[in-house]
Write an enzyme that holds these catalytic residues in place. Structure first.
Site, PDB file in Angstrom:
ATOM      1  N   ASN A  46      64.094  44.384  30.676  1.00  0.00           N
ATOM      2  CA  ASN A  46      65.275  44.001  31.447  1.00  0.00           C
ATOM      3  C   ASN A  46      66.491  44.783  30.954  1.00  0.00           C
ATOM      4  O   ASN A  46      66.643  45.036  29.757  1.00  0.00           O
ATOM      5  CB  ASN A  46      65.515  42.485  31.434  1.00  0.00           C
ATOM      6  N   CYS A  57      65.440  43.129  36.191  1.00  0.00           N
ATOM      7  CA  CYS A  57      64.385  42.476  35.412  1.00  0.00           C
ATOM      8  C   CYS A  57      63.383  43.502  34.889  1.00  0.00           C
ATOM      9  O   CYS A  57      63.202  44.584  35.465  1.00  0.00           O
ATOM     10  CB  CYS A  57      63.628  41.475  36.277  1.00  0.00           C
ATOM     11  N   GLU A  59      60.125  43.440  34.953  1.00  0.00           N
ATOM     12  CA  GLU A  59      59.006  43.722  35.853  1.00  0.00           C
ATOM     13  C   GLU A  59      59.388  44.782  36.879  1.00  0.00           C
ATOM     14  O   GLU A  59      58.615  45.688  37.192  1.00  0.00           O
ATOM     15  CB  GLU A  59      58.568  42.450  36.588  1.00  0.00           C
ATOM     16  N   CYS A  91      60.841  39.395  41.399  1.00  0.00           N
ATOM     17  CA  CYS A  91      59.830  40.250  40.769  1.00  0.00           C
ATOM     18  C   CYS A  91      58.433  39.964  41.311  1.00  0.00           C
ATOM     19  O   CYS A  91      57.629  40.880  41.483  1.00  0.00           O
ATOM     20  CB  CYS A  91      59.873  40.073  39.253  1.00  0.00           C
TER      21      CYS A  91
HETATM   22  N1  THU Z   1      64.376  38.409  33.519  1.00  0.00           N
HETATM   23  C1  THU Z   1      63.385  39.344  33.595  1.00  0.00           C
HETATM   24  O1  THU Z   1      63.495  40.440  33.048  1.00  0.00           O
HETATM   25  N2  THU Z   1      62.272  39.022  34.308  1.00  0.00           N
HETATM   26  C2  THU Z   1      62.089  37.839  34.947  1.00  0.00           C
HETATM   27  O2  THU Z   1      61.169  37.722  35.709  1.00  0.00           O
HETATM   28  C3  THU Z   1      62.994  36.727  34.662  1.00  0.00           C
HETATM   29  C4  THU Z   1      64.328  37.111  34.168  1.00  0.00           C
HETATM   30  C5  THU Z   1      65.569  38.742  32.764  1.00  0.00           C
HETATM   31  C6  THU Z   1      66.807  38.909  33.590  1.00  0.00           C
HETATM   32  C7  THU Z   1      67.892  38.628  32.578  1.00  0.00           C
HETATM   33  O3  THU Z   1      68.171  39.827  31.888  1.00  0.00           O
HETATM   34  C8  THU Z   1      67.252  37.642  31.623  1.00  0.00           C
HETATM   35  O4  THU Z   1      65.859  37.727  31.839  1.00  0.00           O
HETATM   36  C9  THU Z   1      67.710  36.208  31.832  1.00  0.00           C
HETATM   37  O5  THU Z   1      67.617  35.834  33.161  1.00  0.00           O
END
Ligand code: THU
Length: 132
Positions: A46, A57, A59, A91
């Protein structure tokens, strides 16, 4: 089919790449790893932003990297977080563009968590097949 060795390597890759996450605002670093058709593992983290809504994110970072490298088919997904958290809805949808009902391994930093599948996470999905 995803072998046990591939599953282990995918989970390890997600855990390791999580260290590269840029998450100074949420303090919730995420690492994602995708298994591609030729056995290659593509990773992502992320990437947050001071303009919070621009955060990407892990993913989706991994998916864009894989597509940029020429891949089009995802065979398995691993996501590493602090608490084996589940991928967000956006995602799940983006993964569905390039994957069928593939295994999704959700793990914490020690590799503990649960195994699920993409269609279990996104039932009754809308996918490219609906446009053909
Ligand atoms: N986040 C992800 O990278 N993937 C997800 O599927 C859920 C959320 C990240 C976004 C943000 O940087 C942090 O987690 C908190 O929401």
């Amino acid at each position: 089919m995803v072998s046990q060795e591939q599953r282990t390597a995918l989970i390890q890759a997600a855990i390791e790449v999580r260290q590269q996450a840029y998450a100074p605002y949420s303090n919730y670093p995420v690492g994602a790893a995708l298994l591609m058709e030729d056995g290659t593992i593509v990773t992502g983290v992320n990437v947050e932003n001071s303009s919070y809504g621009l955060t990407i994110c892990a993913e989706r970072t991994a998916v864009t990297t894989a597509i940029t490298a020429g891949y089009r088919k995802i065979l398995a997904v691993a996501v590493a977080t602090d608490n084996a958290g589940s991928p967000c809805g956006a995602c799940r949808q983006v993964l569905t563009e390039f994957a069928r009902d593939v295994p999704v391994y959700l793990v914490d930093g020690a590799g503990n968590g649960r195994d699920t599948t993409l269609y279990a996470l996104l039932p009754d999905h809308f996918g490219p097949e609906h446009l053909h």
